[in-house]
Design a protein around this motif. Structure first.
Motif, PDB file in Angstrom:
ATOM      1  N   ASN A  57       3.542  -4.727 -13.158  1.00 23.42           N
ATOM      2  CA  ASN A  57       3.915  -6.071 -13.600  1.00 23.42           C
ATOM      3  C   ASN A  57       4.005  -6.971 -12.366  1.00 23.42           C
ATOM      4  O   ASN A  57       4.829  -6.720 -11.479  1.00 23.42           O
ATOM      5  CB  ASN A  57       5.252  -6.026 -14.339  1.00 23.42           C
ATOM      6  CG  ASN A  57       5.672  -7.390 -14.874  1.00 23.42           C
ATOM      7  OD1 ASN A  57       5.806  -8.351 -14.139  1.00 23.42           O
ATOM      8  ND2 ASN A  57       5.913  -7.448 -16.175  1.00 23.42           N
ATOM      9  N   PRO A  58       3.171  -8.017 -12.259  1.00 23.91           N
ATOM     10  CA  PRO A  58       3.145  -8.855 -11.044  1.00 23.91           C
ATOM     11  C   PRO A  58       4.507  -9.396 -10.647  1.00 23.91           C
ATOM     12  O   PRO A  58       4.851  -9.390  -9.462  1.00 23.91           O
ATOM     13  CB  PRO A  58       2.183  -9.992 -11.429  1.00 23.91           C
ATOM     14  CG  PRO A  58       1.277  -9.378 -12.447  1.00 23.91           C
ATOM     15  CD  PRO A  58       2.144  -8.448 -13.242  1.00 23.91           C
ATOM     16  N   LYS A  59       5.296  -9.864 -11.615  1.00 20.30           N
ATOM     17  CA  LYS A  59       6.611 -10.428 -11.276  1.00 20.30           C
ATOM     18  C   LYS A  59       7.550  -9.348 -10.772  1.00 20.30           C
ATOM     19  O   LYS A  59       8.233  -9.527  -9.757  1.00 20.30           O
ATOM     20  CB  LYS A  59       7.227 -11.117 -12.494  1.00 20.30           C
ATOM     21  CG  LYS A  59       8.572 -11.770 -12.185  1.00 20.30           C
ATOM     22  CD  LYS A  59       9.191 -12.394 -13.410  1.00 20.30           C
ATOM     23  CE  LYS A  59      10.496 -13.110 -13.070  1.00 20.30           C
ATOM     24  NZ  LYS A  59      11.477 -12.237 -12.408  1.00 20.30           N
ATOM     25  N   TYR A  60       7.598  -8.207 -11.476  1.00 18.41           N
ATOM     26  CA  TYR A  60       8.484  -7.125 -11.057  1.00 18.41           C
ATOM     27  C   TYR A  60       8.052  -6.575  -9.696  1.00 18.41           C
ATOM     28  O   TYR A  60       8.898  -6.200  -8.864  1.00 18.41           O
ATOM     29  CB  TYR A  60       8.489  -6.007 -12.099  1.00 18.41           C
ATOM     30  CG  TYR A  60       9.110  -6.394 -13.419  1.00 18.41           C
ATOM     31  CD1 TYR A  60       9.949  -7.503 -13.516  1.00 18.41           C
ATOM     32  CD2 TYR A  60       8.856  -5.664 -14.581  1.00 18.41           C
ATOM     33  CE1 TYR A  60      10.516  -7.867 -14.727  1.00 18.41           C
ATOM     34  CE2 TYR A  60       9.424  -6.023 -15.799  1.00 18.41           C
ATOM     35  CZ  TYR A  60      10.248  -7.126 -15.857  1.00 18.41           C
ATOM     36  OH  TYR A  60      10.817  -7.489 -17.058  1.00 18.41           O
ATOM     37  N   LEU A  79      10.358  -6.534  -6.350  1.00 17.94           N
ATOM     38  CA  LEU A  79      10.601  -5.273  -5.642  1.00 17.94           C
ATOM     39  C   LEU A  79      10.257  -5.423  -4.170  1.00 17.94           C
ATOM     40  O   LEU A  79      11.053  -5.040  -3.289  1.00 17.94           O
ATOM     41  CB  LEU A  79       9.766  -4.157  -6.273  1.00 17.94           C
ATOM     42  CG  LEU A  79       9.781  -2.796  -5.560  1.00 17.94           C
ATOM     43  CD1 LEU A  79      11.198  -2.223  -5.524  1.00 17.94           C
ATOM     44  CD2 LEU A  79       8.827  -1.829  -6.252  1.00 17.94           C
ATOM     45  N   ILE A  80       9.103  -5.990  -3.879  1.00 17.40           N
ATOM     46  CA  ILE A  80       8.661  -6.151  -2.490  1.00 17.40           C
ATOM     47  C   ILE A  80       9.587  -7.095  -1.728  1.00 17.40           C
ATOM     48  O   ILE A  80       9.981  -6.813  -0.581  1.00 17.40           O
ATOM     49  CB  ILE A  80       7.207  -6.662  -2.455  1.00 17.40           C
ATOM     50  CG1 ILE A  80       6.251  -5.561  -2.914  1.00 17.40           C
ATOM     51  CG2 ILE A  80       6.828  -7.128  -1.054  1.00 17.40           C
ATOM     52  CD1 ILE A  80       4.808  -5.987  -3.024  1.00 17.40           C
ATOM     53  N   ASN A  81       9.966  -8.221  -2.340  1.00 14.79           N
ATOM     54  CA  ASN A  81      10.855  -9.176  -1.673  1.00 14.79           C
ATOM     55  C   ASN A  81      12.220  -8.563  -1.379  1.00 14.79           C
ATOM     56  O   ASN A  81      12.817  -8.822  -0.325  1.00 14.79           O
ATOM     57  CB  ASN A  81      11.020 -10.436  -2.522  1.00 14.79           C
ATOM     58  CG  ASN A  81       9.756 -11.275  -2.575  1.00 14.79           C
ATOM     59  OD1 ASN A  81       8.939 -11.226  -1.650  1.00 14.79           O
ATOM     60  ND2 ASN A  81       9.579 -12.030  -3.642  1.00 14.79           N
ATOM     61  N   SER A  82      12.721  -7.754  -2.299  1.00 12.15           N
ATOM     62  CA  SER A  82      14.009  -7.098  -2.083  1.00 12.15           C
ATOM     63  C   SER A  82      13.933  -6.105  -0.926  1.00 12.15           C
ATOM     64  O   SER A  82      14.834  -6.037  -0.075  1.00 12.15           O
ATOM     65  CB  SER A  82      14.459  -6.392  -3.357  1.00 12.15           C
ATOM     66  OG  SER A  82      15.700  -5.740  -3.162  1.00 12.15           O
ATOM     67  N   LEU A  83      12.852  -5.344  -0.870  1.00 15.48           N
ATOM     68  CA  LEU A  83      12.688  -4.375   0.214  1.00 15.48           C
ATOM     69  C   LEU A  83      12.537  -5.072   1.563  1.00 15.48           C
ATOM     70  O   LEU A  83      13.005  -4.573   2.581  1.00 15.48           O
ATOM     71  CB  LEU A  83      11.472  -3.491  -0.071  1.00 15.48           C
ATOM     72  CG  LEU A  83      11.596  -2.550  -1.272  1.00 15.48           C
ATOM     73  CD1 LEU A  83      10.283  -1.822  -1.520  1.00 15.48           C
ATOM     74  CD2 LEU A  83      12.729  -1.545  -1.056  1.00 15.48           C
ATOM     75  N   ALA A  92       0.829  -1.206   0.000  1.00 14.91           N
ATOM     76  CA  ALA A  92       0.000   0.000   0.000  1.00 14.91           C
ATOM     77  C   ALA A  92       0.860   1.251   0.000  1.00 14.91           C
ATOM     78  O   ALA A  92       0.547   2.247  -0.662  1.00 14.91           O
ATOM     79  CB  ALA A  92      -0.935  -0.007   1.206  1.00 14.91           C
ATOM     80  N   ALA A  93       1.982   1.203   0.764  1.00 16.35           N
ATOM     81  CA  ALA A  93       2.878   2.359   0.816  1.00 16.35           C
ATOM     82  C   ALA A  93       3.525   2.606  -0.544  1.00 16.35           C
ATOM     83  O   ALA A  93       3.693   3.757  -0.972  1.00 16.35           O
ATOM     84  CB  ALA A  93       3.944   2.140   1.891  1.00 16.35           C
ATOM     85  N   LEU A  94       3.869   1.531  -1.244  1.00 11.58           N
ATOM     86  CA  LEU A  94       4.466   1.669  -2.574  1.00 11.58           C
ATOM     87  C   LEU A  94       3.462   2.220  -3.580  1.00 11.58           C
ATOM     88  O   LEU A  94       3.821   2.997  -4.475  1.00 11.58           O
ATOM     89  CB  LEU A  94       4.983   0.311  -3.058  1.00 11.58           C
ATOM     90  CG  LEU A  94       6.259  -0.223  -2.396  1.00 11.58           C
ATOM     91  CD1 LEU A  94       6.474  -1.681  -2.779  1.00 11.58           C
ATOM     92  CD2 LEU A  94       7.475   0.610  -2.787  1.00 11.58           C
TER      93      LEU A  94
END
Length: 377
Positions: free
Chosen positions: A279-282, A286-290, A267-269
């Motif tokens: 893009n669901p994969k991207y 992104l979320i996993n990296s954060l 939600a914050a992103l």
């Protein structure tokens, strides 16, 4: 059972294969040399008994035994120390009894060796998956073979221009020869600085902080982890080092922002025009990296133009921090608004800091007192 000693390996392979296929009993001629052609395997004891009855007469007599017993006795042949290349017929049970002491001694040594190998395999995997790779495996094994009560391994790497040194601590159990990977101490030295920042991270089953996550925490960022409490219950939480408070061991304490704290990273992103969210994969990447505490590049789209910027999770203020292409922080109006709102909320609730006995520390009490005075003015 009489066997040709030179054929014991073939018989062992045969019995092991039959056991895998659920043939749990074997019959054999009592007074003849047993080989692959005279042994017959059955799935039940009554089938084996019936076969022995049908095959036995005044001259020949058959017996049965569990396949597991045959495997056990054949497995001990190599431990007797006799020459297995000789074409000699021996009684398998008598052989085991004759070399009983030698077999027991060698079997215990073999058992200990297997246990040590399993201990090494477990530790090398634990070290690798904690982020130290495979470079320490040889040194780890050498120290374990020396049966030292405890030892340490050194590891150095770089993240960007920052040097990260780690000292891994291992200790042998007082009740056995098993070793345990207890903790690792990280020393972070930034470019151009002669001083280092130190923090010890403890190894807990299922709760490990990886080396890269440790580096991110020491850089002041937050990491999302599935943790286990004292009751063995699993919960999810963001953790962040508190550089103002240390525990009795000199380690910086951890601030916890649990699931019920209300930080929703996705939600914050979504409050920012980030291209990867479409893009669901991207978006997942992104979320996993954060969640691992990384400061991650993202494509911002504004007025049809794409700009490379960086983001990092900021669970304390329930937002994400945005940086420009040179990783200089950009204080957006939304960031400031949420930060002010969150500070006001924190003055009412102080349950996110993990302190002994869930009590406020001295610094927290002073801060709370200051806020109360300000609010009363």
């Amino acid at each position: 059972m009489i066997i040709n000693i030179s054929e014991y390996k073939q018989l062992l392979d045969l019995a092991s294969e039959m056991a895998k296929n659920s043939y749990m009993y074997v019959t054999y001629p009592v007074d003849e040399i047993s080989d692959a052609y005279t042994l017959t395997f059955f799935k039940s004891s009554w089938e084996a008994a019936e076969h022995c009855y049908e095959m036995s007469n005044d001259v020949d007599f058959y017996k049965s035994l569990p396949t597991a017993t045959l495997i056990r006795d054949l497995s001990t042949v190599s431990l007797t120390g006799i020459d297995t290349t000789e074409n000699e017929a021996v009684d398998l049970l008598g052989l085991a009894n004759r070399y009983r002491d030698n077999v027991a001694f060698l079997y215990n040594n073999l058992k200990q060796k297997i246990m040590n190998e399993k201990n090494f395999d477990y530790l090398k995997d634990q070290v690798m998956y904690t982020g130290f790779g495979e470079a320490l495996q040889s040194e780890l094994k050498q120290n374990m073979e020396q049966l030292k009560p405890e030892f340490k391994l050194q590891h150095d790497t770089f993240y960007g221009e920052s040097r990260v040194g780690a000292e891994l601590s291992f200790r042998k159990s007082e009740q056995s020869d098993l070793y345990f990977f207890n903790s690792y101490k990280v020393s972070l030295q930034k470019e151009g600085s002669e001083e280092s920042l130190d923090q010890t991270f403890y190894i807990n089953k299922g709760n490990n902080i990886t080396l890269k996550e440790a580096y991110n925490l020491m850089e002041g960022r937050s990491v999302n982890k599935d943790l286990t409490n004292r009751e063995g219950e699993t919960y999810n939480s963001w953790v962040q080092l508190d550089f103002k408070n240390t525990d009795t061991r000199g380690n910086f304490m951890l601030n916890h922002y649990h699931e019920n704290y209300g930080f929703d990273l996705e939600a914050a992103l979504s409050k920012h025009p980030i291209k990867e969210l479409n893009n669901p994969k991207y978006k997942d990447d992104l979320i996993n990296s954060l969640k691992k505490g990384n400061i991650q590049s993202a494509t911002f789209v504004k007025d049809g133009k794409e700009t490379k910027q960086f983001v990092e999770a900021n669970p304390q203020f329930k937002t994400v921090t945005v940086y420009d292409a040179n990783q200089n922080r950009l204080d957006t109006k939304q960031d400031k608004k949420e930060e002010v709102s969150q500070k006001a909320s924190n003055s009412k609730s102080r349950d996110v800091k993990e302190t002994p006995n869930d009590q406020e520390g001295p610094d927290e009490k002073k801060e709370t007192s200051k806020r109360r005075k300000a609010q009363s003015m």
